[in-house]
Design a protein around this motif. Sequence first.
Motif, PDB file in Angstrom:
ATOM      1  N   VAL A  45       0.824  -1.385   0.205  1.00 16.02           N
ATOM      2  CA  VAL A  45      -0.105  -0.038   0.105  1.00 16.02           C
ATOM      3  C   VAL A  45       0.870   1.303   0.057  1.00 16.02           C
ATOM      4  O   VAL A  45       0.480   2.225  -0.821  1.00 16.02           O
ATOM      5  N   CYS A  46       1.802   1.281   0.594  1.00  8.42           N
ATOM      6  CA  CYS A  46       2.817   2.441   0.748  1.00  8.42           C
ATOM      7  C   CYS A  46       3.407   2.536  -0.661  1.00  8.42           C
ATOM      8  O   CYS A  46       3.595   3.690  -1.184  1.00  8.42           O
ATOM      9  N   LEU A  47       3.979   1.533  -1.117  1.00  8.88           N
ATOM     10  CA  LEU A  47       4.514   1.712  -2.630  1.00  8.88           C
ATOM     11  C   LEU A  47       3.515   2.315  -3.586  1.00  8.88           C
ATOM     12  O   LEU A  47       3.955   3.299  -4.250  1.00  8.88           O
ATOM     13  N   VAL A  48       2.242   1.804  -3.416  1.00  9.00           N
ATOM     14  CA  VAL A  48       1.231   2.391  -4.499  1.00  9.00           C
ATOM     15  C   VAL A  48       1.185   3.822  -4.161  1.00  9.00           C
ATOM     16  O   VAL A  48       1.045   4.425  -5.073  1.00  9.00           O
ATOM     17  N   GLN A  49       0.800   4.166  -2.762  1.00  8.46           N
ATOM     18  CA  GLN A  49       0.674   5.422  -2.547  1.00  8.46           C
ATOM     19  C   GLN A  49       1.933   6.487  -3.127  1.00  8.46           C
ATOM     20  O   GLN A  49       1.539   7.569  -3.718  1.00  8.46           O
ATOM     21  N   HIS A  50       3.095   6.068  -2.988  1.00  7.84           N
ATOM     22  CA  HIS A  50       4.020   6.702  -3.336  1.00  7.84           C
ATOM     23  C   HIS A  50       4.606   6.827  -4.990  1.00  7.84           C
ATOM     24  O   HIS A  50       5.356   7.601  -5.378  1.00  7.84           O
ATOM     25  N   GLU A  51       4.067   5.870  -5.480  1.00  6.06           N
ATOM     26  CA  GLU A  51       4.274   5.671  -7.067  1.00  6.06           C
ATOM     27  C   GLU A  51       3.246   6.343  -7.800  1.00  6.06           C
ATOM     28  O   GLU A  51       3.455   7.015  -8.594  1.00  6.06           O
ATOM     29  N   SER A  52       2.033   6.166  -7.258  1.00  6.91           N
ATOM     30  CA  SER A  52       0.772   6.380  -8.198  1.00  6.91           C
ATOM     31  C   SER A  52      -0.263   7.354  -7.451  1.00  6.91           C
ATOM     32  O   SER A  52      -1.317   7.819  -7.900  1.00  6.91           O
ATOM     33  N   ASN A  53      -0.011   7.228  -6.023  1.00  7.80           N
ATOM     34  CA  ASN A  53      -1.411   8.044  -5.286  1.00  7.80           C
ATOM     35  C   ASN A  53      -2.494   7.166  -5.623  1.00  7.80           C
ATOM     36  O   ASN A  53      -3.618   7.695  -5.658  1.00  7.80           O
TER      37      ASN A  53
END
Length: 148
Positions: A45-53
């Motif tokens: 979830v952290c990855l997705v937030q910081h990659e694509s919001n």
Amino acid sequence: MKTFLILSALLTGTGPYVYQKCELAELLHKNGLDGYRGYNLANWVCLVQHESNYDTRVVGRNRRGGKTLSSDYGIFQINSIRWCEDGRTQNTRKLKNGCKKRCRDFLNSDIINDILCAKRVVRDSQGMGAWYGWKDNCRNRDLSHFLD
């Protein structure tokens, strides 16, 4: 015609979409990412937030000297050098199109193919380190708030 295409995309669920954090976490969990290759759900979830919001329509351009070298696609920001084919990226690396997908396939609300490709990326030697968003913002951090 444009109105028809937008309406069609909304009705079929294949258009761009911005996920809510909890909605995304549930989908990632259902598709086997919690604990996959040692990375818990909060990391994903952290990855997705910081990659694509959480936005499936994001295309990031990687430029040097005013020239686009590669692009990143979709909610996981899958890179065109190694993982997908965009028809523009010059690729001289051994591994090309490692996920066997067109990059534009990652730009819609159906993220099952995105998840499968992200699993493929993580099986590579860098693991989640393949994503700068994860390395710079998630690695070795308390991520519990991503599952609140």
